[in-house]
Design an enzyme around this catalytic site. Structure first.
Site, PDB file in Angstrom:
ATOM      1  N   LYS A   1       0.693  -1.341   0.173  1.00 42.53           N
ATOM      2  CA  LYS A   1       0.052   0.043  -0.070  1.00 42.53           C
ATOM      3  C   LYS A   1       0.930   1.366   0.150  1.00 42.53           C
ATOM      4  O   LYS A   1       0.379   2.547   0.625  1.00 42.53           O
ATOM      5  CB  LYS A   1      -1.092  -0.026   1.383  1.00 42.53           C
TER       6      LYS A   1
ATOM      7  N   HIS B   1       7.274  -7.351  -2.396  1.00 43.97           N
ATOM      8  CA  HIS B   1       7.171  -6.704  -0.838  1.00 43.97           C
ATOM      9  C   HIS B   1       8.538  -7.222   0.022  1.00 43.97           C
ATOM     10  O   HIS B   1       8.119  -7.212   1.280  1.00 43.97           O
ATOM     11  CB  HIS B   1       5.578  -6.858  -0.387  1.00 43.97           C
TER      12      HIS B   1
ATOM     13  N   SER C   1      -4.869   2.882   4.277  1.00 40.92           N
ATOM     14  CA  SER C   1      -5.204   2.471   2.770  1.00 40.92           C
ATOM     15  C   SER C   1      -5.024   0.582   3.054  1.00 40.92           C
ATOM     16  O   SER C   1      -5.837  -0.032   2.536  1.00 40.92           O
ATOM     17  CB  SER C   1      -3.661   2.608   2.069  1.00 40.92           C
TER      18      SER C   1
HETATM   19  P1  A3P Z   1      -5.232   4.589  -1.322  1.00 41.28           P
HETATM   20  O1  A3P Z   1      -5.731   3.420  -0.673  1.00 41.28           O
HETATM   21  O2  A3P Z   1      -4.549   5.502   0.087  1.00 41.28           O
HETATM   22  O3  A3P Z   1      -5.891   5.291  -2.115  1.00 41.28           O
HETATM   23  P2  A3P Z   1      -0.006  -0.281  -3.651  1.00 41.28           P
HETATM   24  O4  A3P Z   1      -0.038  -0.467  -4.896  1.00 41.28           O
HETATM   25  O5  A3P Z   1       1.267  -0.539  -2.975  1.00 41.28           O
HETATM   26  O6  A3P Z   1      -1.102  -1.208  -2.966  1.00 41.28           O
HETATM   27  O7  A3P Z   1      -0.662   0.935  -2.899  1.00 41.28           O
HETATM   28  C1  A3P Z   1      -2.135   1.298  -3.286  1.00 41.28           C
HETATM   29  C2  A3P Z   1      -2.232   2.803  -2.901  1.00 41.28           C
HETATM   30  O8  A3P Z   1      -1.693   3.593  -4.035  1.00 41.28           O
HETATM   31  C3  A3P Z   1      -3.698   3.034  -3.065  1.00 41.28           C
HETATM   32  O9  A3P Z   1      -3.648   4.210  -1.721  1.00 41.28           O
HETATM   33  C4  A3P Z   1      -3.918   3.748  -4.391  1.00 41.28           C
HETATM   34  O10 A3P Z   1      -4.850   4.407  -4.563  1.00 41.28           O
HETATM   35  C5  A3P Z   1      -2.317   4.459  -4.446  1.00 41.28           C
HETATM   36  N1  A3P Z   1      -2.436   4.850  -5.780  1.00 41.28           N
HETATM   37  C6  A3P Z   1      -2.382   3.820  -6.889  1.00 41.28           C
HETATM   38  N2  A3P Z   1      -1.999   4.565  -8.145  1.00 41.28           N
HETATM   39  C7  A3P Z   1      -2.026   5.789  -7.705  1.00 41.28           C
HETATM   40  C8  A3P Z   1      -1.607   7.033  -8.548  1.00 41.28           C
HETATM   41  N3  A3P Z   1      -1.710   7.155  -9.746  1.00 41.28           N
HETATM   42  N4  A3P Z   1      -1.495   8.387  -7.632  1.00 41.28           N
HETATM   43  C9  A3P Z   1      -1.722   8.151  -6.357  1.00 41.28           C
HETATM   44  N5  A3P Z   1      -1.986   7.283  -5.719  1.00 41.28           N
HETATM   45  C10 A3P Z   1      -2.089   6.036  -6.194  1.00 41.28           C
END
Ligand code: A3P
Length: 295
Positions: A49, A104, A134
């Site tokens: 996340k 990860h 998140s």
């Molecule tokens: P949120 O749940 O706070 O919205 P991961 O890919 O490591 O699982 O992380 C997921 C987080 O990255 C989520 O956060 C998601 O919305 C955010 N995310 C993915 N693409 C993004 C983008 N283009 N800009 C900003 N945040 C992004």
């Protein structure tokens, strides 16, 4: 409040680190140490996340011209390989170079070939309160994770490291303190959010990829939150229902800095600080806690 041990149906420990039994079998982990690395490989490491899928999209846009100009119709699972979640049982040895991997893993479980510093490593870190919130929302949509309704209980598990990928502090501290062992670039989610173009340029520079101004513009445009959310190749809506229950939420949820304030109470924030602050202050990272804060 003492955090309970995780349910073995959802998490198990391998060499001190929590993995999901459904997605990461022990046999897969046993082979990772000797996994053969190519000089052209690029590895992205994150704590869950922290912006993994976002950075995957950026890296693949930097690498794949066809994708940059929109002529390739490949979703992210086809563009990025996952080191410990090989859900598709692909033979990575037969994948063409350059291979892009996401993972990860903590620094001490990565393939040992990465320590000869030829392959490039990118590590993305995000402020842990937004990571926590998140994760909490994600655990409701992820079928393979235990759903914890009560945020307070979820937070205690996070603070105790009894969650997927174990303790955030250990992950981040480990990667930072062993940075000299790898050919590594650190980026923060917050700098990507505040100045995506500079972050893309930083990545291009590190990877030795020379893109024209127009190509950089195309990467930046396609990697914004709204563009990714609307792009079926990038929004993870293509993940199968046995992994994500799409009716319970979207992978691209808020995508901002400071959303933790909408979930954590003042008391929970104080509790969080009392457990994390001391070790966080020793990290060589300036954290940004709100979208309006300066970096
Ligand atoms: P949120 O749940 O706070 O919205 P991961 O890919 O490591 O699982 O992380 C997921 C987080 O990255 C989520 O956060 C998601 O919305 C955010 N995310 C993915 N693409 C993004 C983008 N283009 N800009 C900003 N945040 C992004």
């Amino acid at each position: 409040m003492q955090a309970m041990e995780p349910d073995e149906k959802y998490l198990y420990k391998y060499k001190g680190f929590y993995f999901q039994p459904d997605l990461t079998p022990v046999e897969c982990l046993d082979t990772l140490e000797d996994f053969e690395i190519r000089d052209s490989d690029v590895f992205l490491f994150t704590y869950p996340k922290s912006g993994t899928v976002w950075t995957e999209n950026i890296l693949s846009l930097i690498y794949h011209e066809g994708h940059r100009d929109g002529t390739e119709n490949l979703n992210l699972l086809d563009r990025f390989l996952s080191l410990e979640f090989n859900i598709r049982k692909m033979d990575y040895a037969s994948c063409p170079s350059p291979r892009l991997f996401a993972s990860h893993l903590p620094y001490y479980l990565v393939p040992k070939g990465l320590r000869n510093k030829s392959a490039k490593v990118v590590y993305v870190v995000r402020n842990p309160k937004d990571v926590l919130v998140s994760n909490y929302h994600f655990s409701k949509t992820a079928v393979t994770l235990e759903e914890v309704e009560d945020f307070g209980i979820f937070m205690e598990r996070f603070l105790a490291g009894k969650v997927l990928a174990s303790l955030w502090l250990d992950h981040v501290e480990g990667w930072f303190s062993h940075r000299d062992d790898f050919n590594i670039l650190f980026l923060t989610y917050e700098e990507m959010k505040k100045d995506l173009r500079s972050s893309v340029l930083k990545l291009c520079n590190f990877l030795g990829k020379r893109l024209t101004e127009k190509e950089v513009d195309a990467v930046v445009e396609q990697a914004t939150f709204n563009k990714m959310k609307a792009d079926p190749r990038a929004n993870f809506e293509f993940l199968p229902p046995d992994i994500i229950d799409h009716s319970k939420g979207h992978f691209l949820r808020k995508g901002t800095i400071g959303d933790w304030k909408n979930t954590m109470t003042v008391a929970q924030n104080e509790r969080f600080d009392s457990v994390f602050k001391e070790r966080m202050e020793k990290l060589p990272i300036k954290f940004c806690w709100d979208i309006n804060d300066e970096l």
